[in-house]
Enzyme design. Structure first.
Site, PDB file in Angstrom:
ATOM      1  N   SER A 221      -3.850   7.063 106.290  1.00  0.00           N
ATOM      2  CA  SER A 221      -5.174   8.361 106.466  1.00  0.00           C
ATOM      3  C   SER A 221      -4.128  10.031 106.527  1.00  0.00           C
ATOM      4  O   SER A 221      -3.341   9.874 105.622  1.00  0.00           O
ATOM      5  CB  SER A 221      -5.778   8.795 107.845  1.00  0.00           C
ATOM      6  OG  SER A 221      -6.922   9.538 107.965  1.00  0.00           O
TER       7      SER A 221
ATOM      8  N   ASP B 130     -15.132   6.242 100.419  1.00  0.00           N
ATOM      9  CA  ASP B 130     -14.676   6.547 101.890  1.00  0.00           C
ATOM     10  C   ASP B 130     -15.712   7.826 102.562  1.00  0.00           C
ATOM     11  O   ASP B 130     -15.515   8.627 101.672  1.00  0.00           O
ATOM     12  CB  ASP B 130     -13.130   6.775 101.024  1.00  0.00           C
ATOM     13  CG  ASP B 130     -12.483   7.374 102.834  1.00  0.00           C
ATOM     14  OD1 ASP B 130     -13.076   8.408 103.672  1.00  0.00           O
ATOM     15  OD2 ASP B 130     -11.242   7.314 102.860  1.00  0.00           O
TER      16      ASP B 130
ATOM     17  N   HIS C 287     -13.888   4.432 104.549  1.00  0.00           N
ATOM     18  CA  HIS C 287     -11.949   5.320 105.488  1.00  0.00           C
ATOM     19  C   HIS C 287     -11.386   4.294 105.996  1.00  0.00           C
ATOM     20  O   HIS C 287      -9.872   3.577 105.431  1.00  0.00           O
ATOM     21  CB  HIS C 287     -12.197   6.028 106.302  1.00  0.00           C
ATOM     22  CG  HIS C 287     -11.154   7.056 106.670  1.00  0.00           C
ATOM     23  ND1 HIS C 287     -10.331   7.655 105.684  1.00  0.00           N
ATOM     24  CD2 HIS C 287      -9.857   6.970 107.633  1.00  0.00           C
ATOM     25  CE1 HIS C 287      -8.884   8.170 106.036  1.00  0.00           C
ATOM     26  NE2 HIS C 287      -8.984   7.674 107.586  1.00  0.00           N
TER      27      HIS C 287
END
Length: 813
Positions: A669, A742, A776
């Site tokens: 991330s 995601d 994610h």
């Protein structure tokens, strides 16, 4: 000629089929067998403590479901992911079993469930005599009731519940009834997708200023709106858990919340209504908050709010917010309203006000007090109107907590805590709460004394603690602190003398287990005995490493070394540096140590610690602070992370542990964003691994992380911190991994796809791995194993086995 043409076409087709493009789909990979064996170890069960603290529910779960669970069709509606076949939110995890554990003697009672049951996390009744949980079935979601004495459980008949906007159930104060969100019995079939569109989708704006985040899974067209209404529609009802009798409240609607008053004579509800929005998720839709009587009849409207798509960055919506029942009052509402138009940039003496309205809700709401900074919450004591209230100063990143009496707020208001939100060393901890059999929940209190538990950050690492504090004098007394050779966290008191406590204890070599500890004698009794899931690697070495950035900011990280590594051998190891940048207002708090080397290291998921099994050193959670004025700190983002990375490598090189020419930068991330920037703006690394990142900040134009400016207010900074802008400067190999589904704001899958194309266009060495059905984070067993295999192969090829005589072409500074 026709024959020759066909033959040539066939030849070209076969040739094309044998030269697979780099992005072609291949099968899932497996990492080495020893890694698979460790991943297969059963997880430690989740634990749910009863309100009377006499029993634990140990809940088993399947940590890595098969990808077929994620592959179930789902709808993206209003920021939600809905399983249309089940009529619930998308499932990515299932709990599979429950065991009752009695605290007094450790007796275990298995809860009898149907074979192959897929359940939700259980919830205790307030009197601790029973518990409830959901069970997914082919016909919908059931509610089951378990008996705490016997472990026997049963389904409530003919009841199907929904969890889409609101939880499927909550216990009522009598511990015999549930307030449920029921699937309407007469719900019509789902709207069919039109075969022919009715027309274009049109949006128009005239003067509206909407700087909302780049949310995902939003409504797209009128058909989506109809689907959202269909699946989110729910009927509130009270269910007798003894007889199964169902008493509906009101009519089916789009309920966002529902809670009975403490005397259970009124129900506070919030429901969504049209118009919806294609710009923001469901929680910002038009909504109405009302009070009903016990028969479900509306008696008061507290707020009627439009779509909140003009909320300023880091601001709050206009109108009543945080509407809730006041504890220790029969039926009194409290809420907060902004006095600064919800805009943190407006200069005003007070940002919020607290408002109160008592039954029968016919009077004008009364202003209780004004709040200087942004209201951030109440913690209720055992006495009516006696409360801890916290506020947050955005400009300083500062939290202040007051003790006051809401009947005389200005006369009684006293500062209890006042510190930076980033000051881990001085964090006082959080109040210990208790829930009484009648449903009352408040801070545990003995006279003027309350109890605080915290993680106890210190320069040597975290040492969890338990304090008691006098609310009148603010005197503190330390009751318990974890030893410096273990990590032991307070869970709850197990007796009324406050001498016996339930703790969660672990060391470097002992996995977490629950104990009852006598504070006076130090005697301890084990409640659980969860085994070491991977004894073959428990001997790995772990050490807190401290070092200093060139600008004087102190830094730290936890260094992990393979179990068989001997520092005296002189052998230098390849290094994986794993980090996630954090923002701070000052160097003092940025340099504080967070975490502990005394915790048990559990290898799970796609953790970077797996690299230790492959002969790497891992510097985990290496601090990457971005320090400065909250308005402008990202002006030097690149310089600060490069300096922090260099300080870490220099420190480990100086210790003789790592080979500085064989270092990989890695992160997930925002850590992936960091990784790409490190490769673009330094020559410190042999390769990079970037997972689920955002690389082009023009695609997150209304801010990212704590950035407060928009793209148009700081265009040069957005471009400068975007690795996409500098794809031509990335000469080190980079592995990009991203879930194809995601749904995290800002990290659309296209971020990795476009970044890969930019790298490809500039002749870089890169690999793009897109994981089917993953969001994610990565959940499916196939995905987790594949990611580990990809990371190992990439690091082995370009880091561990790199020809150290080669030097990377210098990247632009």
């Amino acid at each position: 000629m026709k024959f020759l043409f066909c033959f040539a076409l066939l030849f070209l087709t076969v040739a094309a089929a044998t030269v697979l493009p780099a992005w072609a789909q291949t099968g899932y990979k497996l990492p080495p067998k020893d890694v698979v064996d460790i991943l297969n170890a059963p997880p430690t069960p989740a634990a749910v403590l009863s309100p009377d603290r006499t029993a634990l529910l140990l809940v088993n779960y399947e940590p890595y479901p098969g990808v077929e669970l994620l592959a179930r069709p789902f709808l993206r509606l209003g920021g939600l992911r809905i399983d249309p076949a089940l009529g619930t939110l998308q499932r990515t995890l299932h709990y599979t079993g429950i065991t009752l554990l009695r605290v007094s003697d450790g007796k275990r009672t298995p809860v009898k469930l149907p074979q192959g049951a897929k359940i939700g996390i259980p919830s205790w009744s307030y009197d601790s005599t029973r518990f409830a949980f959901t069970r997914d079935t082919e016909t919908g979601v059931e509610v089951w009731i378990g008996d705490a004495a016997t472990g026997e459980c049963r389904a409530l008949p003919r009841l199907r519940v929904s969890d889409i906007l609101i939880g499927p159930f909550v216990w009522m104060d009598d511990s015999r009834h549930l307030l449920v969100s029921q699937v309407p019995a007469e719900r019509s079939p789902a709207p069919e997708t039109p075969r022919i569109p009715g027309g274009p989708v049109i949006e128009e704006t005239v003067g509206k200023v909407s700087k909302m985040a780049t949310f995902q899974d939003l409504l797209q067209d009128p058909h989506d709106e109809r689907l959202f209404e269909h699946y989110a529609l729910a009927q509130l009802a009270r269910v007798n858990t003894d007889t199964g009798a169902v008493t509906p409240f009101g009519r089916p609607d789009l309920y966002l919340s529902a809670r009975f008053s403490p005397d259970e004579k009124y129900l506070l509800t919030t429901r969504l209504k049209r118009p919806f929005s294609y710009r923001v998720p469901y929680s910002y839709f038009s909504r109405t908050t009302e009070v009903w009587d016990a028969r479900g009849t509306k008696i008061a409207v507290i707020s009627d709010l439009p779509v909140s798509d003009e909320v300023p960055p880091q601001g709050v919506p206009l109108g009543p917010r945080s509407v809730s029942w006041q504890e220790k009052k029969d039926a009194t509402l409290l809420w907060v309203e902004a006095l600064d138009e919800g805009n943190p940039l407006n200069k005003v003496p007070h940002r919020d006000k607290v408002v109160r309205l008592a039954a029968p809700f016919t009077q004008k709401p009364e202003e209780v007090l004004k709040v200087t900074h942004r209201f951030s919450g109440f913690d209720w004591t055992e006495r009516a109107d006696d409360v801890l209230m916290s506020e947050y100063d955005r400009d300083r990143r500062w939290r202040t907590t007051y003790h006051l009496d809401l009947s005389r707020p200005e006369a009684t208001k006293k500062v209890v805590f006042d510190l930076s939100v980033n000051d881990a060393y001085n964090d006082p901890g959080t109040p210990v709460y208790q829930t009484r059999p009648n449903g009352d929940r408040a801070i545990l209190q003995d006279g003027d004394w309350i109890y605080l538990s915290g993680r106890g950050a210190s320069p040597e690492g975290d040492r969890p603690f338990l304090d008691r504090m006098n609310l009148q004098t603010l005197e503190k007394e330390r009751l318990y602190r974890s030893s410096d050779a273990s990590y032991e966290a307070f869970i709850a008191f197990t007796d009324t003398t406050r001498n016996a406590i339930l703790t969660r204890y672990e060391t470097r070599t002992q996995p977490p287990n629950y104990f009852v500890v006598d504070r006076t004698s130090g005697a301890r009794r084990a409640l659980t005995n969860f085994p070491d899931p991977h004894p073959q690697i428990t001997g790995l070495k772990k050490e807190l490493i401290k070092y200093t950035r060139a600008d004087g900011v102190p830094l730290s990280g936890t260094l992990y070394l393979p179990p068989d590594y001997d520092p005296a051998s002189g052998k230098r190891l390849p290094l994986v540096l794993w980090a996630y940048p954090e923002e701070y207002s000052d160097a003092r708090t940025a340099g504080q140590v967070r975490g502990s080397t005394n915790t048990f290291t559990r290898l799970s998921g796609t953790s970077p610690l797996w690299f230790v099994t492959q002969g790497y050193a891992v510097l985990n959670d290496a601090t990457m602070p971005v320090v400065g004025d909250p308005e402008t700190m990202n002006d030097t983002f690149v310089e600060q992370i490069v300096a922090a990375a260099k300080a870490a490598i220099d420190k480990l090189d100086g210790m003789g542990i790592i080979d500085p020419k064989r270092v990989a930068a890695a992160g997930h991330s925002y850590g992936a964003f960091m990784t790409a920037n490190l490769l673009a703006h330094s020559d410190l690394f042999a390769a990079g691994i970037a997972r689920s990142g955002a690389y082009n900040r023009s695609l997150t134009p209304f801010g990212f992380q704590s950035e407060r400016r928009s793209y148009w207010e700081a265009r040069d900074i957005y471009n400068r911190v975007s690795p996409f802008t500098y794809a031509n400067q990335i000469k080190e190999p980079i592995l990009l991994i991203h879930g194809q589904a995601d749904n995290n704001p800002g990290t659309y899958t296209v971020q990795s796809e476009r970044f890969y194309q930019a790298l490809q266009a500039n002749g870089a060495t890169a690999r793009l791995v897109l994981l089917p059905h993953e969001s994610h984070g990565y959940r499916a067993r196939e995905s987790v194993l594949h990611v580990l295999a990809e990371m190992f192969e990439w690091a082995d090829k370009y880091v561990k086995n790199r020809n150290v005589d080669d030097t990377n072409p210098p990247a632009s500074q």
